[in-house]
Structures are given as structure tokens and as C-alpha cells.
Write a protein that holds these residues in place. Structure first.
Motif, PDB file in Angstrom:
ATOM      1  N   UNK A   1      42.943  45.447  24.779  1.00  0.00           N
ATOM      2  CA  UNK A   1      44.075  44.968  24.000  1.00  0.00           C
ATOM      3  C   UNK A   1      44.501  43.555  24.397  1.00  0.00           C
ATOM      4  N   UNK A   2      44.594  42.685  23.386  1.00  0.00           N
ATOM      5  CA  UNK A   2      45.104  41.334  23.611  1.00  0.00           C
ATOM      6  C   UNK A   2      46.520  41.444  24.168  1.00  0.00           C
ATOM      7  N   UNK A   3      46.807  40.615  25.173  1.00  0.00           N
ATOM      8  CA  UNK A   3      48.113  40.625  25.815  1.00  0.00           C
ATOM      9  C   UNK A   3      48.169  41.493  27.059  1.00  0.00           C
ATOM     10  N   UNK A   4      47.139  42.296  27.283  1.00  0.00           N
ATOM     11  CA  UNK A   4      47.084  43.135  28.482  1.00  0.00           C
ATOM     12  C   UNK A   4      46.758  42.277  29.696  1.00  0.00           C
ATOM     13  N   UNK A   5      47.109  42.778  30.872  1.00  0.00           N
ATOM     14  CA  UNK A   5      46.893  42.052  32.115  1.00  0.00           C
ATOM     15  C   UNK A   5      46.001  42.880  33.034  1.00  0.00           C
ATOM     16  N   UNK A   6      44.946  42.237  33.545  1.00  0.00           N
ATOM     17  CA  UNK A   6      43.993  42.876  34.442  1.00  0.00           C
ATOM     18  C   UNK A   6      44.049  42.186  35.800  1.00  0.00           C
ATOM     19  N   UNK A   7      44.056  42.987  36.867  1.00  0.00           N
ATOM     20  CA  UNK A   7      43.943  42.460  38.219  1.00  0.00           C
ATOM     21  C   UNK A   7      42.482  42.582  38.648  1.00  0.00           C
ATOM     22  N   UNK A   8      41.918  41.480  39.130  1.00  0.00           N
ATOM     23  CA  UNK A   8      40.553  41.463  39.645  1.00  0.00           C
ATOM     24  C   UNK A   8      40.591  41.154  41.128  1.00  0.00           C
ATOM     25  N   UNK A   9      39.765  41.872  41.885  1.00  0.00           N
ATOM     26  CA  UNK A   9      39.536  41.559  43.296  1.00  0.00           C
ATOM     27  C   UNK A   9      38.046  41.233  43.363  1.00  0.00           C
ATOM     28  N   UNK A  10      37.715  40.045  43.842  1.00  0.00           N
ATOM     29  CA  UNK A  10      36.336  39.566  43.739  1.00  0.00           C
ATOM     30  C   UNK A  10      36.015  38.624  44.886  1.00  0.00           C
ATOM     31  N   UNK A  11      34.725  38.337  45.034  1.00  0.00           N
ATOM     32  CA  UNK A  11      34.262  37.351  46.011  1.00  0.00           C
ATOM     33  C   UNK A  11      33.880  36.078  45.278  1.00  0.00           C
ATOM     34  N   UNK A  12      34.388  34.945  45.735  1.00  0.00           N
ATOM     35  CA  UNK A  12      34.022  33.636  45.195  1.00  0.00           C
ATOM     36  C   UNK A  12      33.993  32.655  46.353  1.00  0.00           C
ATOM     37  N   UNK A  13      32.933  31.909  46.446  1.00  0.00           N
ATOM     38  CA  UNK A  13      32.778  30.916  47.514  1.00  0.00           C
ATOM     39  C   UNK A  13      32.905  31.548  48.896  1.00  0.00           C
TER      40      UNK A  13
END
Length: 151
Positions: free
Chosen positions: A52-64
Motif C-alpha cells: 500500500x502506497x503511504x505505508x512505512x517499512x523498517x529495514x535492517x540491512x548491511x551497507x558499507x
């Protein structure tokens, strides 16, 4: 001084099927924790639902080489074009960039599926580096997803 709007893109052939890729991100992005464990550590819905547009997702990820967390707003979903855009609303990247939007689109040409990633952003300061590591991240993520699908 901030930079003018910038854009970077990457295109990859995706033999595992563009519809599969699109469904993972729109219906079941939590599966990315299993599909790409070297990149994605967690994916949680904070508001709304994954499609759904307007929804918020939390991501936990590895970068650099670092564990990071961000919140992304689902800015647009186009089922016909198989395109989804995520706008970063919190996270480390916003310390360098503003209006940071990461999008993918699935295109089929000559019976082959391609994943096209686009990064739209503005540098907060023109002396800061462009987010090449983010583009590299999504390229590697796409490769890991395909390898996971093929087992």
C-alpha cells in the motif's frame, strides 16, 4: 551547497522471473531475510501494509560493512509496470542525501526479464560522494535473490 537532483540506474537480467521479483518486494519482503541474509537482516511493517502506497517499512540491512536501519515510505506502486518506489524518511543515508528515493521496475524485452533499479537523490553538500555503494548494494541484492530462487 546542495546539489541539483541526481539519478543513477542499473539494469540486470533476471532469469528467475520478473514477476517473482516484483512479488517478493510487494507481497513478502520479509522473505528477503532468507533470500539475501548477507544484505537484509530485518524487514518490518511500521504502518499500513507492504503493498500500500503511504505505508512505512523498517529495514535492517548491511551497507558499507555496517549494520544500518532506515524507514522507507512506499511512495508508489504500479502493478502494470511492475514498479515500486521507496522514499527514505529516516536513516544514515539522509545525513548525506535528501529526497532519496530507491525504485525498481521489471521490464520484459525479447522474452527476458530485466530489473531496473533507480536511485533519485540530492546531495546535501556537493562535496559529498554519490551513493554508488547503494547501487552496488541493490545489484548484489538482486543477484542474491536470484541465486536463492534457483537454490
Amino acid at each position: 551547497m546542495a546539489s541539483p537532483p541526481c539519478k543513477m540506474t542499473a539494469q540486470l537480467a533476471f532469469k528467475a522471473g520478473g514477476d517473482v521479483f516484483h512479488r517478493i518486494f510487494t507481497i513478502n519482503p520479509q522473505h528477503l531475510v532468507r533470500a539475501a541474509p548477507t544484505k537484509i537482516l530485518g524487514c518490518n511493517i511500521r504502518h499500513g501494509s507492504f503493498q500500500t502506497v503511504g505505508s512505512v517499512i523498517e529495514w535492517i540491512y548491511y551497507l558499507d560493512g555496517k549494520q544500518r536501519t532506515c524507514l522507507q515510505l512506499i511512495e508508489s506502486v504500479d502493478e502494470e509496470k511492475r514498479r515500486v518506489a521507496f522514499k527514505f524518511i529516516t536513516g544514515d543515508l539522509l545525513q548525506r542525501y535528501k529526497n532519496f528515493v530507491l525504485a525498481f521496475q521489471v521490464e520484459t524485452r525479447a522474452e527476458k526479464d530485466y530489473i531496473i533499479w533507480t536511485v533519485d537523490y540530492e546531495l546535501l553538500d556537493a562535496a559529498l560522494p554519490h551513493p554508488i555503494s547503494v547501487l552496488k548494494f541493490v545489484i548484489e541484492l538482486t543477484v542474491e535473490i536470484e541465486a536463492h530462487i534457483f537454490g
